[in-house]
Write a protein that holds these residues in place. Structure first.
Motif, PDB file in Angstrom:
ATOM      1  N   ALA A   1      42.131  73.832  59.833  1.00 42.15           N
ATOM      2  CA  ALA A   1      40.387  73.569  59.644  1.00 42.15           C
ATOM      3  C   ALA A   1      40.318  73.576  60.710  1.00 42.15           C
ATOM      4  N   ILE A   2      40.702  73.017  62.232  1.00 43.45           N
ATOM      5  CA  ILE A   2      39.755  72.874  63.263  1.00 43.45           C
ATOM      6  C   ILE A   2      39.477  74.368  64.309  1.00 43.45           C
ATOM      7  N   ARG A   3      40.556  74.866  63.868  1.00 40.35           N
ATOM      8  CA  ARG A   3      40.691  76.839  64.539  1.00 40.35           C
ATOM      9  C   ARG A   3      39.838  77.623  62.918  1.00 40.35           C
ATOM     10  N   THR A   4      39.719  77.135  61.245  1.00 40.93           N
ATOM     11  CA  THR A   4      38.303  78.216  61.206  1.00 40.93           C
ATOM     12  C   THR A   4      37.639  77.888  61.301  1.00 40.93           C
ATOM     13  N   HIS A   5      36.621  76.883  62.034  1.00 40.29           N
ATOM     14  CA  HIS A   5      35.139  76.796  62.565  1.00 40.29           C
ATOM     15  C   HIS A   5      35.105  76.540  63.897  1.00 40.29           C
ATOM     16  N   GLN A   6      35.772  76.416  64.616  1.00 31.01           N
ATOM     17  CA  GLN A   6      36.017  76.085  66.256  1.00 31.01           C
ATOM     18  C   GLN A   6      36.309  76.876  66.942  1.00 31.01           C
ATOM     19  N   GLU A   7      36.310  77.803  67.722  1.00 31.91           N
ATOM     20  CA  GLU A   7      36.878  78.840  68.403  1.00 31.91           C
ATOM     21  C   GLU A   7      37.281  78.108  69.776  1.00 31.91           C
ATOM     22  N   VAL A   8      38.546  77.096  69.435  1.00 33.99           N
ATOM     23  CA  VAL A   8      39.792  76.525  70.546  1.00 33.99           C
ATOM     24  C   VAL A   8      41.108  77.181  70.175  1.00 33.99           C
ATOM     25  N   SER A   9      41.286  76.711  71.534  1.00 37.04           N
ATOM     26  CA  SER A   9      42.708  76.920  71.931  1.00 37.04           C
ATOM     27  C   SER A   9      44.048  76.060  71.197  1.00 37.04           C
ATOM     28  N   THR A  10      44.989  76.155  70.885  1.00 35.69           N
ATOM     29  CA  THR A  10      46.136  75.834  70.221  1.00 35.69           C
ATOM     30  C   THR A  10      46.047  74.151  70.734  1.00 35.69           C
ATOM     31  N   ALA A  11      46.317  74.448  72.255  1.00 31.24           N
ATOM     32  CA  ALA A  11      46.299  72.790  72.925  1.00 31.24           C
ATOM     33  C   ALA A  11      45.530  72.331  72.220  1.00 31.24           C
ATOM     34  N   ALA A  12      43.888  72.553  72.769  1.00 37.37           N
ATOM     35  CA  ALA A  12      42.903  71.809  72.231  1.00 37.37           C
ATOM     36  C   ALA A  12      43.043  71.801  71.169  1.00 37.37           C
ATOM     37  N   ALA A  13      43.465  72.489  70.096  1.00 37.52           N
ATOM     38  CA  ALA A  13      43.042  71.546  68.599  1.00 37.52           C
ATOM     39  C   ALA A  13      44.169  70.553  67.976  1.00 37.52           C
ATOM     40  N   ARG A  14      45.591  70.567  69.028  1.00 35.80           N
ATOM     41  CA  ARG A  14      46.388  69.860  69.174  1.00 35.80           C
ATOM     42  C   ARG A  14      45.846  68.244  69.225  1.00 35.80           C
ATOM     43  N   ARG A  15      45.336  68.753  70.161  1.00 37.56           N
ATOM     44  CA  ARG A  15      44.260  67.180  71.021  1.00 37.56           C
ATOM     45  C   ARG A  15      42.865  67.545  69.916  1.00 37.56           C
ATOM     46  N   LEU A  16      42.692  67.411  69.319  1.00 35.54           N
ATOM     47  CA  LEU A  16      41.618  67.115  69.333  1.00 35.54           C
ATOM     48  C   LEU A  16      41.863  66.696  66.927  1.00 35.54           C
ATOM     49  N   THR A  17      43.214  67.194  66.830  1.00 42.30           N
ATOM     50  CA  THR A  17      43.705  66.283  65.813  1.00 42.30           C
ATOM     51  C   THR A  17      44.368  64.813  65.770  1.00 42.30           C
ATOM     52  N   LEU A  18      45.170  64.496  67.004  1.00 44.12           N
ATOM     53  CA  LEU A  18      45.766  63.997  67.118  1.00 44.12           C
ATOM     54  C   LEU A  18      44.436  62.669  67.386  1.00 44.12           C
ATOM     55  N   ALA A  19      43.852  63.458  68.095  1.00 44.91           N
ATOM     56  CA  ALA A  19      42.176  62.085  68.346  1.00 44.91           C
ATOM     57  C   ALA A  19      41.403  61.573  66.969  1.00 44.91           C
ATOM     58  N   MET A  20      41.815  62.920  65.848  1.00 46.56           N
ATOM     59  CA  MET A  20      41.298  62.885  64.818  1.00 46.56           C
ATOM     60  C   MET A  20      42.175  61.262  63.550  1.00 46.56           C
ATOM     61  N   LEU A  21      44.034  61.949  64.120  1.00 42.83           N
ATOM     62  CA  LEU A  21      44.330  60.718  63.679  1.00 42.83           C
ATOM     63  C   LEU A  21      44.467  60.191  63.613  1.00 42.83           C
ATOM     64  N   HIS A  22      43.698  59.480  65.130  1.00 40.53           N
ATOM     65  CA  HIS A  22      43.817  57.888  65.363  1.00 40.53           C
ATOM     66  C   HIS A  22      43.301  57.176  64.679  1.00 40.53           C
TER      67      HIS A  22
END
Lengths: 308, 382, 300
Positions: free
Chosen positions: C128-149
């Protein structure tokens, strides 16, 4: 505004009073489901105690609410009482109109069949509970056919009569369920259950799939019918608000057990069990000035610590 | 208090929909009529079965009637002129004295007038009623020779011994189409009973039946056909062979229907209305026949319609391989048995006519099934 | 509706949606107009068949044949992407793609319907992140974890590698909310977000949405039939009946003093209004001596 007084039946009969025992007496009812492993040979892996040793009485003319969250075992209880499932343990003593008492828990399928005239069920989903391929007349008349209670002409008369009674136009009896709205379908379900004049009616979330206005109409109908046909209700619901206006007594279930059972006003005004309090506080008020409970998470955690 | 109008149960913006009192079957029929190809297929199938029912009448000749002088006569196209009406041209044959290859040439000076409802070879309609009029045939001239001595015509050509392919095709329709129907009836019975039991009772019954289905499905079909076909004694009369073939076809094809029925019954069994019937005290038979089976009916009809072609092809394949029906019985498969070698097909391609008819029939049944599925199940089809 | 003088985030004018069925034409949404301000919540309330969900779907151009948007203006004043006339976008345009799940995201009644059963929670939110934003895999993971928190999941790292069927209904709805919010939407369409949940979960999920709205500042179009949810979450309310908005206004005003007979009928039908007693605030018993208040009941 429509205000409903909490009516108590004129006389709630007590099991100790000779001659007029409770209509239904459930003692130590349990229903365990076995979980099987997948594969060719299915081994029993574990047991889910959907209903775990519950007991309650249901007096003639009473409406007992059975409330709880999904998975608490309220629907399983209702279905065990009508023997949609065979209970694992316990007795379900049911008083027949002729005074005999039978244990629904242990009756054979054959012996159970005539008793089904006296205990019926109303379902939650007005869409799935009616056979889409049968016209309404056939749906409502089916109990009479199964139990050979009337000839064809009497059947037609009784179907027309009960349809009018539950607020359906008898002219619509040859229509199919898809031509009716949710509320009308629920009325068809009620007519089907009532045509045999049962004494016990188990309502399994009978109004929760309906819009509020329709829900109010159906609750009104059920209440009128209760007076008229001297019905006894076991009213399974997750919505405490619905139960509050409808039932004389309420039982709160969680994890297969009844935690608290009390007259409605008592339960709502002075709940004893912490879980009941949490449930009551979790209900959302349509009044924006009554804030919602912000401490639910902690309270639920506390409840789990107390009764793991 | 609120005025009653906001609470009226039927939405005004839904009023005017006339489907209120319609049964689900009627709604399905209405949707079916919108599926044009399927609707056209109904006519094709109806015409085919009509031909099969009145084969003796519709065919100009009986299937065994032959004239060796016209062996491998090519198709004579029907023509129309004011003078002679509907007619074909007489074929003149010349035989190459070295290769014995026969060459046919149309003679434009000698038309053979054709007519409808004309007397011809006598037959028993349906094996019962004697008659001698045919739907189409050579028009007899006044004070002419007896009908048997009339010139012959071959719409779709003739086979090796001068039998009319057109007449034999019509005669073969009866066997080929009815074998599909009878085999499918048997399949239906087996599939619905076994699949229904499996889905309704579940548990160990279900497990056993599913394993049985897997075993049956695991047999490779063609070798099994070969084995069955070889097991049919050659001295059996044609009728016995015919029923043996239907039996073979059904015994191998009930499994897919059983699976469909089982899956659907398994799902319907959990519907509240099935539970409601149970709680009303209805017997197993009543619940199954009155509540569950009607819910599967649409699926059964679709699967059945789609399986008829498989049956027809099954019969054709067996007979083509020489393992099913044999001459003198006439079926499309038996007719195709004549084109087993390549030179025949190259020199006399009209012998392949049964294949054209098979393709037409199979397509018609498939479109029919397709349309029925869309009609019964408008939401999942697309 | 009390729209502020400046530009509202979303403006809908004269929206009309019809369904062309074999049986006839159903006018599901008829000349509906409303607007939503930034950071505010508008509740669209009505009974089933009132057209509220169709309205929500129309905003994302999710109406499928036999349904059709006949007319209407849907104007999104995005602070990130400028003014977008959603109603006029081409079906395959990149902008519509950006609107869906980017500027406007949606959560549904049934959380499991929005989650793929064959991908882990982490994979789905990353995507969901990478469809709309150009970020690396690692960054997407960080964003995901932050959002889950952020949606109140304490064990986000474990949950990242779990499949939806391993989660409870409440957790699943939290995951869906997280997924809807990772694209940093300016508008969240919540279609019956808590109807499938138990009462205790419902209250917790609503509290979560409320807190997230306060922190992040998105606007919400809340589609529901439950006045309890409306009262707790919404600022404004629009009552729909048979495809039309019959009454609108600030929540407190409409709920306490409804003008239209239909609104009154809906409120009068509420079971809580039909019964007598008022609600009891729950006293949190002392955590150290829990049994003091009700010694008997807890042990049964």
């Amino acid at each position: 505004m429509h205000v409903r007084p909490i009516l108590l039946p004129e006389k709630i009969s007590h099991p100790n009073v000779p001659g007029s025992g409770p209509l239904l007496s459930v003692q130590g009812l349990s229903k365990h489901f076995q979980q099987f492993s997948s594969g060719f040979i299915r081994r029993v892996q574990g047991i889910t105690k959907a209903v775990d040793n519950i007991s309650f009485n249901l007096a003639q003319g009473e409406a007992l609410g059975l409330v709880g969250e999904s998975g608490c075992g309220k629907t399983t209880t209702a279905r065990c009482i009508l023997r949609a499932f065979a209970p694992t343990a316990g007795t379900i003593l049911f008083q027949m109109p002729d005074g005999r008492r039978v244990d629904l828990a242990t009756l054979s399928k054959r012996a159970l069949s005539p008793i089904r005239q006296h205990a019926q069920m109303i379902f939650q989903d007005p869409y799935s509970s009616l056979n889409p391929r049968m016209p309404v007349h056939d749906i409502i008349a089916e109990p009479l056919i199964i139990h050979r209670l009337a000839n064809a002409r009497e059947r037609d008369e009784r179907v027309a009569e009960i349809m009018a009674r539950v607020g359906l136009a008898p002219d619509h009896r040859f229509r199919f369920p898809h031509a009716f709205s949710g509320g009308q379908r629920q009325r068809i379900g009620i007519a089907r259950a009532l045509i045999m004049r049962p004494s016990l009616l188990v309502c399994d979330e009978a109004t929760s799939a309906l819009d509020v206005t329709v829900q109010a109409q159906i609750l009104d109908l059920l209440q009128t019918l209760q007076r008229e046909f001297k019905l006894t209700y076991l009213f399974v619901a997750h919505n405490l608000d619905v139960v509050r206006g409808f039932c004389h007594r309420v039982a709160v279930m969680r994890q297969g057990r009844i935690l608290e059972i009390a007259p409605t006003s008592e339960l709502f005004n002075a709940p004893q069990h912490l879980y009941t309090k949490i449930l009551l506080s979790a209900m959302l008020s349509p009044d924006p000035d009554i804030p919602m409970n912000r401490h639910l998470t902690e309270q639920l955690a506390q409840l789990d610590r107390l009764a793991p | 208090m609120p005025d009653p109008s906001p609470l009226s149960p039927t939405s005004p913006h839904l009023r005017g929909l006339e489907s209120g009192g319609w049964s689900p079957a009627k709604l399905a029929l209405q949707r079916f009529q919108q599926h044009r190809i399927a609707f056209a297929s109904v006519f094709i199938v109806a015409v085919l079965y009509l031909l099969a029912a009145g084969a003796e009448f519709f065919a100009p000749y009986t299937p065994q009637s032959r004239d060796i002088n016209y062996a491998y006569c090519p198709p004579q196209l029907p023509r129309f002129s004011i003078q002679s009406g509907l007619h074909v041209l007489t074929m003149r044959v010349s035989i190459d004295p070295l290769t014995f290859k026969r060459t046919y040439l149309e003679d434009p000076l000698q038309p053979i007038a054709l007519g409808f409802w004309v007397p011809g070879e006598s037959y028993h309609l349906g094996g019962l009623f004697p008659a001698n009029h045919h739907f189409l045939g050579v028009k007899p001239r006044p004070n002419q020779l007896p009908p048997t001595a009339l010139p012959r015509f071959y719409f779709l050509g003739a086979d090796a011994i001068g039998r009319d392919i057109f007449s034999r095709l019509i005669a073969g329709t009866r066997i080929s189409l009815s074998i599909g129907l009878i085999a499918i009836t048997l399949t239906l019975f087996l599939g619905v009973t076994i699949g229904g039991l499996s889905g309704y009772f579940g548990g160990i019954t279900d497990t056993l039946i599913q394993r049985l289905i897997e075993v049956v499905n695991a047999f490779p079909q063609i070798p099994l056909w070969l084995a069955f076909g070889a097991a049919l004694p050659a001295h059996w009369p044609p009728l016995t062979t015919y029923f043996a073939i239907t039996l073979v076809l059904s015994l191998l094809s009930w499994t897919s229907l059983a699976r469909v029925v089982r899956g659907k019954i398994l799902a319907l069994r959990e519907e509240d209305y099935a539970t409601a019937a149970r709680l009303l005290g209805a017997s197993h038979l009543r619940i199954f026949c009155r509540h569950l089976l009607p819910g599967v009916a649409s699926h059964i009809i679709v699967v059945t319609t789609m399986s008829v072609p498989a049956m027809i092809i099954g019969e054709t394949s067996l007979s083509f391989l020489g393992l099913g029906l044999r001459a003198p019985v006439v079926s499309w498969g038996v007719m195709l048995h004549d084109c087993l070698n390549l030179p025949t097909i190259v020199n006399y391609p009209w012998l392949l006519m049964p294949a054209v008819l098979i393709v037409l029939t199979v397509l018609a049944f498939n479109f029919l099934g397709d349309g029925l599925r869309d009609a019964f199940d408008p939401y999942t089809a697309k | 509706m009390n729209t502020s003088a400046e530009n509202p985030l979303l403006e809908v004018n004269n929206l009309r949606v019809s369904f062309f069925l074999n049986e006839g034409v159903v006018g599901a949404v008829q000349n509906v107009s409303f607007s939503i301000d930034r950071g505010r919540t508008l509740a669209l309330v009505g009974e089933s068949g009132s057209g509220k969900s169709v309205t929500g779907a129309a905003l994302l151009r999710l109406i499928q044949p036999p349904g059709q948007i006949l007319s209407g203006r849907i104007l999104l004043r995005s602070s990130r992407a400028g003014d977008i006339e959603i109603g006029h976008l081409d079906e395959k345009s990149g902008l519509l793609f950006k609107v869906r799940g980017g500027l406007i995201s949606m959560i549904f009644q049934e959380p499991s319907a929005a989650l793929s059963p064959v991908h882990t929670v982490g994979q789905q939110i990353d995507e969901a992140i990478r469809t709309h934003q150009e970020v690396s895999t690692a960054a997407a993971r960080r964003l995901t974890l932050a959002m889950l928190h952020r949606v109140g999941i304490s064990h986000a790292e474990t949950l990242y590698d779990q499949y939806p069927h391993e989660l409870s209904g409440g957790l699943r709805q939290r995951v869906v909310i997280a997924m809807a919010l990772v694209g940093r939407p300016e508008l969240l369409i919540a279609d019956e977000p808590t109807t499938a949940l138990d009462v205790t979960l419902q209250a917790q999920v609503l509290q979560l949405i409320k807190n997230l709205q306060r922190e992040i500042g998105f606007a919400i179009l809340l589609i529901t039939h439950d006045f309890g949810v409306v009262a707790q979450l919404a600022d404004d309310i629009a009552v729909m009946q048979l495809g039309e908005i019959v009454e609108r206004g600030p929540v407190r005003l409409v709920l306490q003093n409804p003008q239209h007979p239909y609104t009154r009928a809906l409120l009068d039908a509420l079971p809580s209004r039909r019964s007598l007693s008022s609600r009891q605030p729950v006293a949190l018993p002392n955590a150290h001596s829990p049994n003091a208040d009700h010694p008997a009941s807890l042990c049964t």
